[in-house]
Motif scaffolding. Structure first.
Motif, PDB file in Angstrom:
ATOM      1  N   ARG A   1      54.438  26.919  -1.989  1.00 49.59           N
ATOM      2  CA  ARG A   1      55.411  26.342  -1.066  1.00 49.59           C
ATOM      3  C   ARG A   1      56.729  27.110  -1.102  1.00 49.59           C
ATOM      4  N   LYS A   2      57.129  27.604  -2.276  1.00 52.84           N
ATOM      5  CA  LYS A   2      58.358  28.401  -2.377  1.00 52.84           C
ATOM      6  C   LYS A   2      58.234  29.683  -1.563  1.00 52.84           C
ATOM      7  N   VAL A   3      57.057  30.333  -1.648  1.00 48.62           N
ATOM      8  CA  VAL A   3      56.846  31.571  -0.901  1.00 48.62           C
ATOM      9  C   VAL A   3      56.836  31.298   0.596  1.00 48.62           C
ATOM     10  N   ILE A   4      56.176  30.199   1.005  1.00 48.72           N
ATOM     11  CA  ILE A   4      56.155  29.838   2.425  1.00 48.72           C
ATOM     12  C   ILE A   4      57.576  29.641   2.939  1.00 48.72           C
ATOM     13  N   ALA A   5      58.377  28.905   2.181  1.00 48.05           N
ATOM     14  CA  ALA A   5      59.755  28.645   2.593  1.00 48.05           C
ATOM     15  C   ALA A   5      60.541  29.938   2.735  1.00 48.05           C
TER      16      ALA A   5
END
Length: 449
Positions: free
Chosen positions: A232-236
């Motif tokens: 999720r951090k990478v997606i953000a």
């Protein structure tokens, strides 16, 4: 010699990861190819396989630990020709000997010397310096730190760990007498003899803690904080960069689906004996790939002062996985038949939801397809997945009034929107791609060649 098992780099961009779950324990024998752990990378949760045979003699990083740097020793393996018991004992005695020698060196050094003030010993965990331990060494009046189990690794020798496991002793409740609070064999044996007297206080400690007060947001609404996983951090980060750095242009067309749905039904009837069932999405993947063949100026990526013109249509398909959105790739989709695309897509989607995709199965792609039609979404604008230069967003097929040959009727219609990187793709080229996609869907026999 014991073999250190280090945190692997499971993707080209991985610098650290979360050790999500251990699938082995100390004392287990492993062979090359055995799955030892699940590691959450910056892309997905992946399985970590053993490359050597032997016995796990120590697990140095507990499951659930975040931010483990690539190259950090996470476990220790004894070779098949080594005695695991002797290896454990040797590791414990070696560590104790080193600790004793280091302690003697510090005692012999003047109080104002670098060794007497700071000490030169390596941390027992092997994972870098420990600020709290350094502070304790500087102040001899302080007791050694007590290892904890609530997110901080218990520091203990392998021999002490083995004895504690055999005796059923919780190491987090044991005070270590070694340097930096390291638990040694004598500490575990002392804890065993003191166990009956400590039973009552221990029971009191295990009483359920009172519920934490509910947190209130800035507008007074109660909330629960959910920590972001690595995916999720990478997606953000990537989507924020995409919207800030890529000038998006959006082009929308309405597409009649009746002919494609009819062909799908006929193909499924003929493929039933082969166990293949085509979805609408399978046909749309093929349609986008064929459209890119017809309009190759959209099968590109922007590379600063150059464009990369791709000779193959690798379609990234958005799949919702428990850890977040991921885009497995159907490679060379323009040349593959519908049955092959369908089989590959089902396999890729299953692996994506289980977190078992390999890097080559989700890294790359020349264009993307995102389909939210199964949720009833009529139309949406998707964010480009860099370094790609376009993504196609398709909505639900629904019955709508439609004029055909001058007469008003009802047709099954779908709205499709292409998002294009305007640095690489001009509006007219994007429009030609959307028109080619519409023609292929409305005249789907072109998908069979």
């Amino acid at each position: 010699m014991p073999t250190p098992i280090k945190m692997p780099a499971l993707s080209p961009t991985m610098e650290e990861g979360t050790l999500a779950k251990w699938l082995v324990k100390e004392g287990d024998q492993v062979s090359a190819g055995d799955i030892m752990a699940e590691i959450e990378t910056d892309k997905a949760t992946m399985e970590f396989e053993a490359v050597d045979e032997g016995t796990i003699v120590a697990i140095d990083v507990p499951e659930g630990t975040e931010g483990v740097k690539v190259g950090t020793v996470i476990a220790t393996l004894a070779g098949e020709d080594e005695d695991p018991e002797e290896t454990r004992a040797a590791a414990g005695s070696d560590a104790a000997s080193e600790d004793t020698n280091e302690g003697e060196s510090k005692d012999a050094a003047p109080a104002d010397s670098p060794a007497g003030a700071d000490g030169d010993e390596a941390p027992a965990s092997g994972n870098g310096g420990n600020g709290a331990a350094t502070s304790a060494r500087r102040d001899p009046a302080k007791a050694p730190p007590v290892p904890r189990a609530d997110g901080e690794r218990v520091i203990a020798s392998p021999l002490a760990r083995r004895i504690a496991e055999q005796k059923g002793i919780d190491l987090s409740s044991v005070t270590g007498s070694g340097p930096n609070g390291r638990i040694v064999k004598a500490d575990v044996e002392q804890a065993e003899s003191a166990a009956p007297a400590a039973a009552a206080p221990s029971a009191a400690r295990e009483a359920p803690a009172p519920a934490a007060p509910q947190q209130q947001g800035e507008f007074g609404a109660p909330y629960e904080e959910v920590k972001l996983n690595n995916v999720r951090k990478v997606i953000a980060r990537r989507l924020t960069e995409a919207k800030q750095s890529i000038p998006h242009i959006y082009l929308t067309v309405d597409v009649r689906l009746d002919a494609l749905l009819k062909l799908r039904g006929e193909l499924n009837a003929s493929l039933e004996a082969d166990g293949v069932k085509l979805s609408v999405n399978d046909l749309l993947i093929k349609a986008l790939a064929r459209a890119l063949q017809r309009v190759p100026q959209c099968n590109v990526s922007f590379q600063g002062d150059a464009l990369h013109q791709y000779q193959r249509q690798d379609i990234s398909v958005a799949v919702a996985a428990p850890s977040g959105l991921i885009t497995p790739i159907v490679t060379d989709a323009g040349r593959k038949g519908l049955a092959q695309i369908s089989t590959e897509m089902k396999e890729l989607a299953g692996k994506a939801r289980e977190g078992k995709l390999q890097p080559h199965e989700y890294q790359g792609g020349t264009a993307s397809l995102s389909n939210l039609g199964m949720f009833g979404t009529k139309q949406f604008d998707a964010v480009i997945n860099p370094p790609q230069a376009m993504i196609l967003a398709v909505g639900a097929g629904e019955k709508r009034p439609h004029v055909l040959d001058g007469a008003l009727g009802v047709a099954t219609m779908m709205t499709a929107t292409g998002s294009f990187d305007h640095r690489a793709i001009d509006g007219v080229d994007g429009a030609q791609l959307m028109d080619a996609f519409r023609q292929l869907v409305e005249n789907p026999m072109g998908l069979l060649v």
